[in-house]
Design a protein around this motif. Structure first.
Motif, short mmCIF file in Angstrom:
data_model
loop_
_atom_site.label_atom_id
_atom_site.label_comp_id
_atom_site.label_asym_id
_atom_site.label_seq_id
_atom_site.Cartn_x
_atom_site.Cartn_y
_atom_site.Cartn_z
N GLN A 37 -6.03 4.47 -10.07
CA GLN A 37 -5.63 5.87 -10.37
C GLN A 37 -6.63 6.49 -11.02
O GLN A 37 -6.98 5.89 -12.27
N ALA A 38 -7.22 7.65 -10.58
CA ALA A 38 -8.10 8.13 -11.33
C ALA A 38 -7.52 9.44 -12.05
O ALA A 38 -6.45 10.03 -11.51
N PRO A 39 -8.04 9.79 -13.22
CA PRO A 39 -7.38 10.89 -13.86
C PRO A 39 -7.18 12.17 -12.96
O PRO A 39 -7.98 12.52 -12.36
N GLY A 40 -5.69 12.83 -12.95
CA GLY A 40 -5.71 13.86 -12.23
C GLY A 40 -5.38 13.59 -10.57
O GLY A 40 -5.23 14.57 -9.86
N LYS A 41 -5.38 12.43 -10.21
CA LYS A 41 -5.57 12.00 -8.87
C LYS A 41 -4.23 11.10 -8.61
O LYS A 41 -3.88 10.57 -9.56
N GLU A 42 -3.79 10.90 -7.33
CA GLU A 42 -2.53 10.14 -6.99
C GLU A 42 -3.10 8.71 -6.85
O GLU A 42 -4.26 8.28 -6.68
N ARG A 43 -2.25 7.78 -6.98
CA ARG A 43 -2.46 6.37 -7.07
C ARG A 43 -2.82 6.18 -5.70
O ARG A 43 -2.00 6.42 -4.45
N GLU A 44 -4.01 5.16 -5.73
CA GLU A 44 -4.76 4.76 -4.14
C GLU A 44 -4.58 3.44 -3.77
O GLU A 44 -4.90 2.67 -4.71
N GLY A 45 -4.15 3.21 -2.66
CA GLY A 45 -4.28 1.75 -2.30
C GLY A 45 -5.59 1.24 -2.18
O GLY A 45 -6.40 2.05 -1.35
N VAL A 46 -5.92 0.12 -2.75
CA VAL A 46 -7.29 -0.45 -2.57
C VAL A 46 -7.28 -1.62 -1.69
O VAL A 46 -8.17 -1.54 -0.49
N ALA A 47 -6.65 -2.70 -1.87
CA ALA A 47 -6.48 -4.04 -1.11
C ALA A 47 -5.38 -4.46 -1.17
O ALA A 47 -4.70 -4.38 -2.23
N CYS A 48 -5.08 -5.53 -0.23
CA CYS A 48 -3.77 -6.14 -0.13
C CYS A 48 -4.15 -7.38 0.55
O CYS A 48 -4.91 -7.61 1.41
N ILE A 49 -3.57 -8.74 0.10
CA ILE A 49 -3.57 -9.93 0.69
C ILE A 49 -2.17 -10.74 0.77
O ILE A 49 -1.54 -10.66 -0.03
N TYR A 50 -2.14 -11.46 1.89
CA TYR A 50 -0.89 -12.18 1.92
C TYR A 50 -1.49 -13.72 1.52
O TYR A 50 -2.43 -14.11 2.12
N LEU A 51 -0.91 -14.15 0.61
CA LEU A 51 -1.27 -15.31 -0.12
C LEU A 51 -1.06 -16.58 0.84
O LEU A 51 -2.11 -17.59 0.69
N ASN A 52 -0.21 -16.61 1.97
CA ASN A 52 -0.14 -17.91 2.88
C ASN A 52 -1.31 -18.00 3.65
O ASN A 52 -2.03 -19.08 3.82
N ASP A 53 -1.49 -16.83 4.44
CA ASP A 53 -2.55 -16.81 5.54
C ASP A 53 -3.88 -16.20 5.22
O ASP A 53 -4.85 -16.34 5.91
N GLU A 55 -4.66 -13.09 5.26
CA GLU A 55 -4.82 -12.04 5.85
C GLU A 55 -5.08 -10.71 4.74
O GLU A 55 -4.17 -10.63 3.89
N THR A 56 -6.18 -9.95 5.09
CA THR A 56 -6.28 -8.94 4.24
C THR A 56 -6.44 -7.47 4.89
O THR A 56 -6.49 -7.14 5.99
N PHE A 57 -6.12 -6.32 3.82
CA PHE A 57 -6.17 -5.30 4.31
C PHE A 57 -6.84 -4.34 3.30
O PHE A 57 -6.71 -4.57 1.96
N TYR A 58 -7.38 -3.29 3.54
CA TYR A 58 -8.29 -2.37 2.54
C TYR A 58 -8.22 -0.82 2.98
O TYR A 58 -7.84 -0.60 3.99
#
Length: 126
Positions: A37-53, A55-58
């Motif tokens: 989250q940058a000043p004055g901006k909405e929170r933005e999704g950066v990356a995500c991972i499932y710990l078991n397999d 798998e990643t998302f960006y």
């Protein structure tokens, strides 16, 4: 109660690299995500991972430059940020939930997740 602790933020010149780490304690989690989250901006999704397999998302703005990984340390993820740009400047947050969650949906809707770290500042300057 799961707690998240981020580390690794700092200041870097444009084009440089930083690596963030998030460690979850107090319970088992299925997936972990990074937001910013940058000043004055909405929170933005950066990356995500499932710990078991692993798998990643960006988020679109970081694809090809950021890499999310997990290693043998339980419930720990890293965010390798390369070719950093001024617009990457933000507070970066680690997040997860008590129940399994869909990574892509969480990246699009930060309110999907209930557990958040305290955040770590990343500043990129030209």
């Amino acid at each position: 109660q799961v707690q998240l602790v981020e580390s690794g933020g700092g200041s870097v010149e444009s084009g440089g690299s930083l690596k963030l780490t998030c460690a979850a304690s107090g319970g088992r989690v299925i997936g972990m995500a990074w937001f910013r989250q940058a000043p004055g901006k909405e929170r933005e999704g950066v990356a995500c991972i499932y710990l078991n397999d692993r798998e990643t998302f960006y988020g679109e703005s970081v694809k090809g430059r950021f890499t999310i990984t997990t290693d043998n340390a339980p419930n720990t993820v890293h965010l390798q940020m390369d070719n950093l740009k001024d617009e990457d400047t933000a507070v970066y947050y680690c997040a997860t939930d008590r129940v399994p969650f869909p990574c892509q949906m969480a990246l699009n809707s930060p309110r999907y997740l209930d557990l958040w770290g305290q955040g770590t500042q990343v500043t990129v300057s030209s």
